[in-house]
Scaffold this motif. Structure first.
Motif, PDB file in Angstrom:
ATOM      1  N   ALA A 256       5.397   8.976  -0.224  1.00 57.69           N
ATOM      2  CA  ALA A 256       5.953   7.853   0.324  1.00 57.69           C
ATOM      3  C   ALA A 256       7.469   7.617  -0.145  1.00 57.69           C
ATOM      4  N   VAL A 257       7.798   7.989  -1.455  1.00 60.96           N
ATOM      5  CA  VAL A 257       9.156   7.584  -2.014  1.00 60.96           C
ATOM      6  C   VAL A 257      10.139   8.600  -1.332  1.00 60.96           C
TER       7      VAL A 257
ATOM      8  N   PHE B 290       2.682   7.209   4.628  1.00 59.77           N
ATOM      9  CA  PHE B 290       2.476   7.685   3.249  1.00 59.77           C
ATOM     10  C   PHE B 290       2.492   6.173   2.472  1.00 59.77           C
ATOM     11  N   VAL B 291       3.289   5.324   2.790  1.00 60.45           N
ATOM     12  CA  VAL B 291       3.316   3.972   2.218  1.00 60.45           C
ATOM     13  C   VAL B 291       1.841   3.407   2.277  1.00 60.45           C
ATOM     14  N   PHE B 292       1.164   3.582   3.704  1.00 62.23           N
ATOM     15  CA  PHE B 292      -0.125   3.191   3.689  1.00 62.23           C
ATOM     16  C   PHE B 292      -0.963   3.990   2.540  1.00 62.23           C
ATOM     17  N   ARG B 293      -0.779   5.162   2.365  1.00 61.07           N
ATOM     18  CA  ARG B 293      -1.552   6.051   1.420  1.00 61.07           C
ATOM     19  C   ARG B 293      -1.048   5.891   0.175  1.00 61.07           C
TER      20      ARG B 293
ATOM     21  N   LEU C  28       8.309   2.026  -1.916  1.00 54.70           N
ATOM     22  CA  LEU C  28       9.560   1.738  -0.941  1.00 54.70           C
ATOM     23  C   LEU C  28      10.802   1.339  -1.949  1.00 54.70           C
ATOM     24  N   CYS C  29      10.517   0.541  -3.283  1.00 51.29           N
ATOM     25  CA  CYS C  29      11.548   0.430  -3.921  1.00 51.29           C
ATOM     26  C   CYS C  29      12.383   1.531  -4.748  1.00 51.29           C
TER      27      CYS C  29
END
Length: 417
Positions: free
Chosen positions: A80-81, A66-69, A126-127
């Motif tokens: 992603a969170v 999900f970070v990639f997306r 990510l943060c």
């Protein structure tokens, strides 16, 4: 067992989703998922003993996908969170470091290449996930202040570093798995075996046809190198002991890298030089295995022969999914049989301490058991073997099975209890 099955399901679906995100074909995404689920390192070490790393890896592959997306849609960003939060709150330091490194590398490449606001979304996800996890992270950091596991002496700083020569033999299902360890014991199971197709997938591709590769796939290749390096010694960095724990990330990303290259750059007419080189590598490493495990000569010879046969089939034909699954399962069974049913270096989670009837436990809470052992690395371990080790109650084995426990392996000092 039930928890392991649930997390294997989360892990396999996450690997499939990550594979598709990376542009791996549907067929080989299934193979990637099956390969990771059958991974010996995960089975022998994480599913049986270091369970928090197993559960955290199951969420990590989702988080990375999900970070990639993250910049594609608001739902991917939100996912992603959430997945980052779940990965961190499972509480295993190496997985948190691994996700952080992967996310930062990809975010750095994105921001450097595009230099616009959307390129910052992976880093922002990510943060936010990390900030949401502070409710779990802050108490853990406070616990570190009363922990006995935050300093490294000569033993712990150099403990459990995998032999680089053996770690790279990812294609041999019965190759020795040597580890630098503070005792004479060694791992019986081939925990460095990844998959039979990794070597042919890397040899039988058309390297000259490789042109522009997407940023996330370039990051994938970087991850392989980074985690290979980390396996060779992070034991002196505060709580990041036992570098072998990074080996599984090297194995997962190597699997995905090989399948991505094979999906897009397969050489349909491999040269004789490549064929001979492929066979020679397998034969030489097979001889190395036999020299170290002469009692397994039949099994090793059989496994090498099967790897050569399957590898050449893989190179010359576009095998169906059913055949690829069958080949992967067969060699996984061969590998698992050669290594035994469980990791003999650690106790089996299904066993619990047998407390002598002569010990007075009248003052002990009936809901708790305590088992203290003077030194888990004493002579009894070596002489009595499995009959001794199976009664030592390690880490949080009791907790994950619904049996509250305190034992001498706890990372918290006794005054912290």
């Amino acid at each position: 067992g039930f928890l392991a099955v649930i997390h294997y399901g989360i892990l396999s679906s996450g690997v499939f989703f990550l594979s598709r995100t990376l542009g791996i074909s549907n067929k080989y995404s299934y193979i990637a998922a099956i390969t990771v689920v059958l991974n010996n390192f995960i089975f022998y070490w994480f599913a049986e003993s270091w369970f928090p790393e197993f559960s955290s890896i199951a969420f990590m592959v989702w988080a990375l996908a999900f970070v990639f997306r993250a910049k594609e849609s608001k739902w991917s960003f939100a996912a992603a969170v959430v997945a980052t939060y779940l990965t961190i709150t499972t509480g295993f330091p190496q997985t948190i470091v691994a996700l952080g490194l992967c996310g930062l590398i990809y975010s750095g490449v994105e921001i450097y290449q595009n230099r616009n606001l959307p390129s910052c979304l992976p880093f922002l996800s990510l943060c936010l996930g990390g900030m949401a996890a502070l409710i779990s992270v802050l108490p853990t950091l406070a616990m570190v202040l009363v922990s006995d596991r935050t300093t490294s002496d000569m033993t712990t700083a150099t403990s459990m570093i995998p032999s680089l020569g053996d770690l790279l033999v990812v294609f041999n299902p019965i190759h020795p798995s040597h580890i630098l360890y503070p005792t004479e014991r060694n791992v019986k199971a081939p925990i460095y075996y990844v998959a039979w197709f990794v070597l042919p997938a890397l040899i039988f591709i058309n390297w000259k046809a490789i042109r522009r590769i997407p940023q996330k796939n370039i990051c994938l290749f970087i991850y392989v190198i980074v985690f290979l390096v980390l396996t060779q010694g992070t034991g002196g960095i505060n709580v990041l002991k036992l570098p072998i724990r990074f080996a599984v990330f090297f194995q997962i990303f190597l699997t995905l890298s090989a399948l991505y290259l094979w999906t897009h750059y397969r050489d349909n007419k491999p040269s004789k030089a490549k064929i001979y080189s492929f066979a020679m590598i397998l034969i030489v490493t097979g001889v190395m295995s036999i020299l170290q495990y002469p009692h397994k000569i039949i099994g090793i010879s059989f496994a090498v022969g099967m790897c050569i046969y399957f590898g050449l089939k893989f190179a010359h034909k576009d095998l169906s999914l059913a055949k690829l699954v069958a080949m992967t399962l067969l060699l996984a069974v061969v590998s698992r049989v050669s290594g035994g049913g469980y990791n003999h270096m650690f106790p089996r989670a299904i066993f619990y301490p047998e407390i002598s009837s002569s010990i007075n436990l009248n003052t002990t809470d009936a809901n708790y058991n305590m088992y203290l052992v003077d030194d888990v690395y004493n002579d009894s371990w070596g002489t009595k073997g499995n009959n001794y080790i199976k009664y030592i109650w390690f880490g949080n084995m009791g907790l994950i099975s619904g049996h509250p426990s305190i034992n001498g392996y706890s990372p918290i000092k006794q005054y912290g209890l």
